[in-house]
Structures are given as structure tokens and as C-alpha cells.
Write an enzyme that holds these catalytic residues in place. Structure first.
Site, PDB file in Angstrom:
ATOM      1  N   GLU A 124      14.439 -18.785  29.885  1.00 21.16           N
ATOM      2  CA  GLU A 124      15.313 -17.626  29.649  1.00 21.16           C
ATOM      3  C   GLU A 124      14.703 -16.694  28.611  1.00 21.16           C
ATOM      4  O   GLU A 124      14.993 -15.493  28.609  1.00 21.16           O
ATOM      5  CB  GLU A 124      16.713 -18.116  29.242  1.00 21.16           C
ATOM      6  N   ASN A 128      20.930 -28.329  25.261  1.00 18.43           N
ATOM      7  CA  ASN A 128      20.710 -26.917  24.937  1.00 18.43           C
ATOM      8  C   ASN A 128      22.023 -26.180  25.197  1.00 18.43           C
ATOM      9  O   ASN A 128      22.374 -25.917  26.345  1.00 18.43           O
ATOM     10  CB  ASN A 128      19.578 -26.384  25.832  1.00 18.43           C
ATOM     11  N   HIS A 134      11.545 -21.419  26.246  1.00 18.23           N
ATOM     12  CA  HIS A 134      12.508 -21.622  27.339  1.00 18.23           C
ATOM     13  C   HIS A 134      12.359 -20.486  28.352  1.00 18.23           C
ATOM     14  O   HIS A 134      12.105 -19.342  27.982  1.00 18.23           O
ATOM     15  CB  HIS A 134      13.941 -21.657  26.781  1.00 18.23           C
ATOM     16  N   LYS A 174      22.776 -23.245  24.542  1.00 15.99           N
ATOM     17  CA  LYS A 174      22.570 -21.810  24.852  1.00 15.99           C
ATOM     18  C   LYS A 174      23.553 -20.961  24.040  1.00 15.99           C
ATOM     19  O   LYS A 174      23.812 -21.279  22.881  1.00 15.99           O
ATOM     20  CB  LYS A 174      22.666 -21.577  26.362  1.00 15.99           C
ATOM     21  N   GLY A 219      20.637 -24.032  35.791  1.00 18.65           N
ATOM     22  CA  GLY A 219      21.960 -23.438  35.934  1.00 18.65           C
ATOM     23  C   GLY A 219      22.383 -23.207  37.370  1.00 18.65           C
ATOM     24  O   GLY A 219      23.365 -22.516  37.632  1.00 18.65           O
ATOM     25  N   SER A 234      19.636 -28.452  35.827  1.00 15.38           N
ATOM     26  CA  SER A 234      20.780 -29.035  36.550  1.00 15.38           C
ATOM     27  C   SER A 234      20.835 -30.561  36.446  1.00 15.38           C
ATOM     28  O   SER A 234      21.276 -31.236  37.385  1.00 15.38           O
ATOM     29  CB  SER A 234      20.806 -28.567  38.018  1.00 15.38           C
ATOM     30  N   GLU A 238      10.893 -27.453  33.318  1.00 13.14           N
ATOM     31  CA  GLU A 238      12.159 -26.907  33.802  1.00 13.14           C
ATOM     32  C   GLU A 238      11.868 -25.838  34.860  1.00 13.14           C
ATOM     33  O   GLU A 238      11.612 -24.674  34.520  1.00 13.14           O
ATOM     34  CB  GLU A 238      12.930 -26.246  32.652  1.00 13.14           C
TER      35      GLU A 238
HETATM   36  P1  PGA Z   1      20.992 -26.497  33.054  1.00 11.50           P
HETATM   37  O1  PGA Z   1      20.009 -25.826  31.970  1.00 11.50           O
HETATM   38  O2  PGA Z   1      21.050 -27.959  32.713  1.00 11.50           O
HETATM   39  O3  PGA Z   1      22.304 -25.790  32.864  1.00 11.50           O
HETATM   40  O4  PGA Z   1      20.371 -26.256  34.392  1.00 11.50           O
HETATM   41  C1  PGA Z   1      18.853 -26.479  31.524  1.00 11.50           C
HETATM   42  C2  PGA Z   1      18.131 -25.639  30.524  1.00 11.50           C
HETATM   43  O5  PGA Z   1      18.105 -24.414  30.659  1.00 11.50           O
HETATM   44  O6  PGA Z   1      17.552 -26.178  29.563  1.00 11.50           O
END
Ligand code: PGA
Length: 254
Positions: A97, A9, A95, A11, A173, A213, A167
Site C-alpha cells: 500500500e 497490521n 508494504h 492499517k 484485502g 487474506s 504479500e
Molecule cells: P489482509 O492484509 O490480511 O487484510 O489481506 C494483509 C496486509 O496488507 O498486510
């Protein structure tokens, strides 16, 4: 056992379409060589067609990061599923976010899942609890609610086409991935819940990803867990070496 799946992803990265193409070009050869795992990259909308061209003829599939559930209409700034058809095979849906940053509800996420399935693409349905919810002892209840809502209305024959990513919001992140124990406990719980919603044979077909992560160092221990069929990778998916290492860790899954 289902083929594992590793999805990157990207982003809102990289900053230009040219850099997205360069990242795709850097991934193309080494990621193609990582056989035994389904590999998907999810660039920003504006880079999708350019990245599709850069990856044409490779085994690397393309995913979108979002979709609007309606087929067309007055939805300024949104992208319909039909616009993604033919370019993407996968679409990330719900997601955290988007749930937490843009107020997406369980019902809205459910409508997206149905739209994506209806167009013959694969939804990657994301669920996960916040730190507050975990601290309050509500983690399982939250992901079970999000899971049930996310697959509500999906015919049991279609459920095996859904990919579900657990997640935890506190792991995204932050560099603080869930421990293998937590990842297995939560994904095992999600599989059991899917079994209660349908039946255990159907639930066994749903690919369950861990996200939050994931990196080259922790991928192998996650890949060894019985209910972790792959990974949804954010930050590390922008680093070709790291993403290829993660894909290889899952390709080696027994
Ligand atoms: P990350 O993000 O691997 O940077 O923690 C995962 C995600 O949001 O899908």
C-alpha cells in the site's frame, strides 16, 4: 527452526485511540496464552504509546507500520526510527500500500531497512507482485528484484534479523489468499534467492511470512508449509478471536 512470527497490521484502524486500546485489551490475555510464536501488533502511530501501555508486561510486541529513513529533519508528516525506538521492536517496511499508493521505490524501502536495523529494531520487509505482473509471468522476477533491493547493503551477519513478508498485491484485502502451493513456491523461491545473495545457512535464518487474506480458516494450511515461518495479517488482526486463532495455528507449527 526459527520461532514463528505472527504480526497484525491494523492499517488505518480502529478509528480512535480508545478503540485501539480496547482492541489491545481484548487481545492481551488470549494472545499471551498462545505461546511458541512471536506475536506483534502494529497499530497506527498515534495509538502506539497507548497500546504499549495496554500491553506492558505481556509477551506481545509492538510494531510500527512505517518509518522515514532519515534520522531527523524537515520531513513534514513523517516519523523517524529513533522516535519509535523504545516503543516498537518491529517496523513494517515497503508494504504494497506504500509502494503502490505512495510511490515508494525499492531504493527508499532499502534505506528504511538499513535505518531500522541500525536502530536495533526488526524490519518486516514486504514484497509482492501485482496481478498484472503475475499474469505476465513476472511474479518471481518482481519479488526477487524487491528482495535483492530490500536487503542491499545489509551485512550478511544482520540478514537473519530481517523478517521478509511475501504479500501478493492481488491477495491483500480481497479474501483471495494465495493457494498453499503458490505461497510455498514463492517463499521457497525467495529463500533460494536469499541463499544466492548470501549463503543458504544465512537464508535459512530469515523468517519468511505470508500475507494476504490470512484468516482463522486458512492459517493452519499455511503454517504447515516448509518456507512459511509466520503471517502478516491485515483485516483478521482486527478480530481478536481470528488473530488469536491464527497465532495458535503458527504456534503449533512443527
Ligand atoms: P489482509 O492484509 O490480511 O487484510 O489481506 C494483509 C496486509 O496488507 O498486510
Amino acid at each position: 527452526m526459527a520461532t514463528p512470527l505472527v504480526a497484525g497490521n491494523w492499517k488505518m484502524n480502529p478509528p480512535t485511540v480508545a478503540e485501539a486500546v480496547a482492541l489491545a485489551q481484548a487481545l492481551r490475555e488470549p494472545l499471551s496464552a498462545a505461546e511458541g510464536v512471536e506475536r506483534v501488533v502494529c497499530p497506527p502511530f498515534v495509538a502506539l504509546t497507548a497500546v504499549a501501555d495496554a500491553l506492558a508486561g505481556s509477551p506481545i510486541a509492538l510494531g510500527a507500520q512505517n518509518v522515514h529513513p532519515e534520522p531527523k529533519g524537515a520531513f513534514t508528516g513523517e516519523v523517524a526510527g529513533a522516535m519509535l525506538q523504545g516503543v516498537c521492536s518491529h517496523v513494517i517496511v515497503g508494504h504494497s500500500e506504500r509502494r503502490h499508493g505512495f510511490g515508494e521505490t525499492d531504493g527508499f524501502v532499502s534505506a528504511k531497512v538499513l535505518a531500522v536495523l541500525g536502530l536495533g529494531m526488526t524490519p518486516v520487509l514486504c514484497v509482492g507482485e501485482t496481478l498484472e505482473e503475475r499474469d505476465a509471468g513476472e511474479a518471481s522476477a518482481v519479488v526477487e528484484r524487491q528482495t535483492a533491493a530490500g536487503v542491499a547493503g545489509v551485512a550478511s551477519d544482520d540478514l537473519g534479523r530481517v523478517v521478509l513478508a511475501y504479500e501478493p498485491v492481488w491477495a491483500i484485502g480481497t479474501g483471495r489468499a494465495a493457494t498453499p502451493e503458490t505461497a510455498q513456491e514463492m517463499l521457497g523461491g525467495i529463500r533460494a534467492h536469499l541463499g544466492r545473495l548470501t549463503d543458504s545457512a544465512t537464508a535459512a535464518q530469515v523468517r519468511l511470512l505470508y500475507g494476504g487474506s490470512v484468516n482463522a480458516a486458512n492459517a493452519a494450511e499455511l503454517a504447515a508449509l516448509p518456507d512459511v515461518d509466520g503471517a502478516l495479517v491485515g483485516g483478521a488482526s482486527l478480530d481478536p478471536d481470528a488473530f488469536v486463532a491464527i497465532a495458535k495455528a503458527f504456534a503449533g507449527r512443527a
